[in-house]
Design an enzyme around this catalytic site. Structure first.
Site, PDB file in Angstrom:
ATOM      1  CG  ASN A   1      46.881  27.910 116.825  1.00  0.00           C
ATOM      2  OD1 ASN A   1      46.343  28.635 117.650  1.00  0.00           O
ATOM      3  ND2 ASN A   1      47.152  28.306 115.591  1.00  0.00           N
ATOM      4  CD1 TRP A   2      43.745  24.434 121.615  1.00  0.00           C
ATOM      5  CD2 TRP A   2      42.720  25.295 123.413  1.00  0.00           C
ATOM      6  NE1 TRP A   2      43.830  23.504 122.630  1.00  0.00           N
ATOM      7  CE2 TRP A   2      43.211  24.017 123.744  1.00  0.00           C
ATOM      8  CE3 TRP A   2      42.047  26.031 124.394  1.00  0.00           C
ATOM      9  CZ2 TRP A   2      43.041  23.449 125.014  1.00  0.00           C
ATOM     10  CZ3 TRP A   2      41.882  25.470 125.650  1.00  0.00           C
ATOM     11  CH2 TRP A   2      42.365  24.193 125.957  1.00  0.00           C
ATOM     12  CE  LYS A   3      44.127  27.450 113.661  1.00  0.00           C
ATOM     13  NZ  LYS A   3      44.166  27.455 112.216  1.00  0.00           N
TER      14      LYS A   3
ATOM     15  N   GLY B   1      46.080  22.506 114.835  1.00  0.00           N
ATOM     16  CA  GLY B   1      44.944  23.423 114.951  1.00  0.00           C
ATOM     17  C   GLY B   1      43.674  22.662 115.279  1.00  0.00           C
ATOM     18  N   GLY B   2      42.855  22.417 114.261  1.00  0.00           N
ATOM     19  CA  GLY B   2      41.532  21.809 114.447  1.00  0.00           C
ATOM     20  C   GLY B   2      41.528  20.593 115.364  1.00  0.00           C
TER      21      GLY B   2
ATOM     22  CB  SER C   1      45.283  19.480 107.638  1.00  0.00           C
ATOM     23  OG  SER C   1      44.607  20.665 107.263  1.00  0.00           O
TER      24      SER C   1
ATOM     25  CG  HIS D   1      49.256  30.965 112.952  1.00  0.00           C
ATOM     26  ND1 HIS D   1      48.280  31.110 111.991  1.00  0.00           N
ATOM     27  CD2 HIS D   1      49.261  29.656 113.289  1.00  0.00           C
ATOM     28  CE1 HIS D   1      47.718  29.932 111.770  1.00  0.00           C
ATOM     29  NE2 HIS D   1      48.291  29.032 112.548  1.00  0.00           N
TER      30      HIS D   1
HETATM   31  C1  PEP Z   1      47.454  25.913 112.650  1.00  0.00           C
HETATM   32  O1  PEP Z   1      46.595  26.772 112.621  1.00  0.00           O
HETATM   33  O2  PEP Z   1      48.572  26.153 113.128  1.00  0.00           O
HETATM   34  C2  PEP Z   1      47.128  24.592 112.102  1.00  0.00           C
HETATM   35  C3  PEP Z   1      48.091  23.768 111.863  1.00  0.00           C
HETATM   36  O3  PEP Z   1      45.790  24.349 111.881  1.00  0.00           O
HETATM   37  P1  PEP Z   1      45.148  22.980 111.322  1.00  0.00           P
HETATM   38  O4  PEP Z   1      45.797  21.838 112.072  1.00  0.00           O
HETATM   39  O5  PEP Z   1      43.690  23.093 111.617  1.00  0.00           O
HETATM   40  O6  PEP Z   1      45.463  22.920 109.884  1.00  0.00           O
END
Ligand code: PEP
Length: 250
Positions: A9-11, A234-235, A213, A95
């Site tokens: 998920n590049w947001k 995400g990150g 995370s 989301h």
């Molecule tokens: C997300 O936004 O779906 C996500 C899991 O982010 P992160 O991995 O950065 O917590």
């Protein structure tokens, strides 16, 4: 056999050049024989190019959102048919950032879900409790209610078109991860109530992925749990090496 799935998920990150470069690096590093479904989700302006760059690879392109209406006076929004016209057939819905910052209620999400499934899109549907819910021991109730308000209102779903992403809100972008046991406990619960609603065959075959995370050093333990079929990342999906290491942890 349930499908293993890892989606990035590049947001709202990366410009066109960064998006294309990241795709190129992932493409180079991705094992061509991999059995896991691998998705990336650039922002809307870059989806068209992403589709072209991913052609001939195992990488699939996922839209981060879609509007629930077919077309019309919805300034700034993107419809299913627009996505379809550039070759996108997968979309993320629900989301927690959409729920919180854009006030997307279960009712809106149900419309998005139902329209997307009608158009034969693959939907990544996100659910998960807040920190307050977990501290008050309400996490199972909250997740069950989210399912009852949305997915459970749809009569007939092909399990191949739905992926459930369990994402505890307190773990998203915070560096806190649910422990592998916490993730397993919730995934098993989701699978159980899905079995009660849609039957064992459906529940045994639907992929339920974890998000919150996930990093290269935590992925394999979480993915090793029986009811965890992959991750929404995400990150760590913004770095090709980290993302590939996570993909390879399954
Ligand atoms: C997300 O936004 O779906 C996500 C899991 O982010 P992160 O991995 O950065 O917590």
């Amino acid at each position: 056999m349930r499908k293993k799935v890892v989606a990035g998920n590049w947001k709202m990150n990366n410009d066109l050049i960064m998006s294309n470069d990241l795709i190129k690096s992932i493409k180079l590093k991705l094992n061509k024989k991999i059995d896991t479904d691998v998705f990336i989700s650039p922002s809307f302006p870059f989806l068209n190019e992403a589709i072209k760059h991913c052609k001939g690879s195992k990488i699939k392109v996922l839209a981060q959102n879609v509007n629930e209406n077919k077309s019309g006076a919805y300034t700034g929004e993107v419809s299913l048919s627009m996505l379809k016209s550039i070759g996108i057939d997968s979309v993320m819905i629900g989301h927690s950032e959409r729920r919180e910052y854009f006030h997307e209620t279960d009712e809106i999400l149900l419309n998005k879900l139902s329209n997307s499934l009608d158009e034969e899109f693959k939907v990544f549907f996100c659910i998960g409790e807040s920190l307050k819910d977990r501290e008050n021991d309400l996490h199972f109730d909250v997740v069950e209610q989210q399912l009852k308000n949305t997915i459970f209102r749809i009569n007939k779903i092909n399990f191949k078109n739905l992926i459930i992403a369990y994402e505890p809100v307190w773990a998203i972008g915070t560096g806190l991860t649910a422990s592998p046991d916490q993730a397993q406990e919730m995934h098993a619960f989701i699978r159980k109530i899905i079995a009660e609603k849609f039957g064992d065959d459906f529940s045994e075959n639907i992929s339920i992925i974890y998000g919150g995370s996930v990093k290269p050093n935590s992925a394999s333990e979480i993915f090793g749990k029986n009811d965890v079929d992959g991750g929404l990342i995400g990150g760590a999906s913004l770095n090709a090496e980290d993302f590939i290491e996570i993909v390879n942890s399954i």
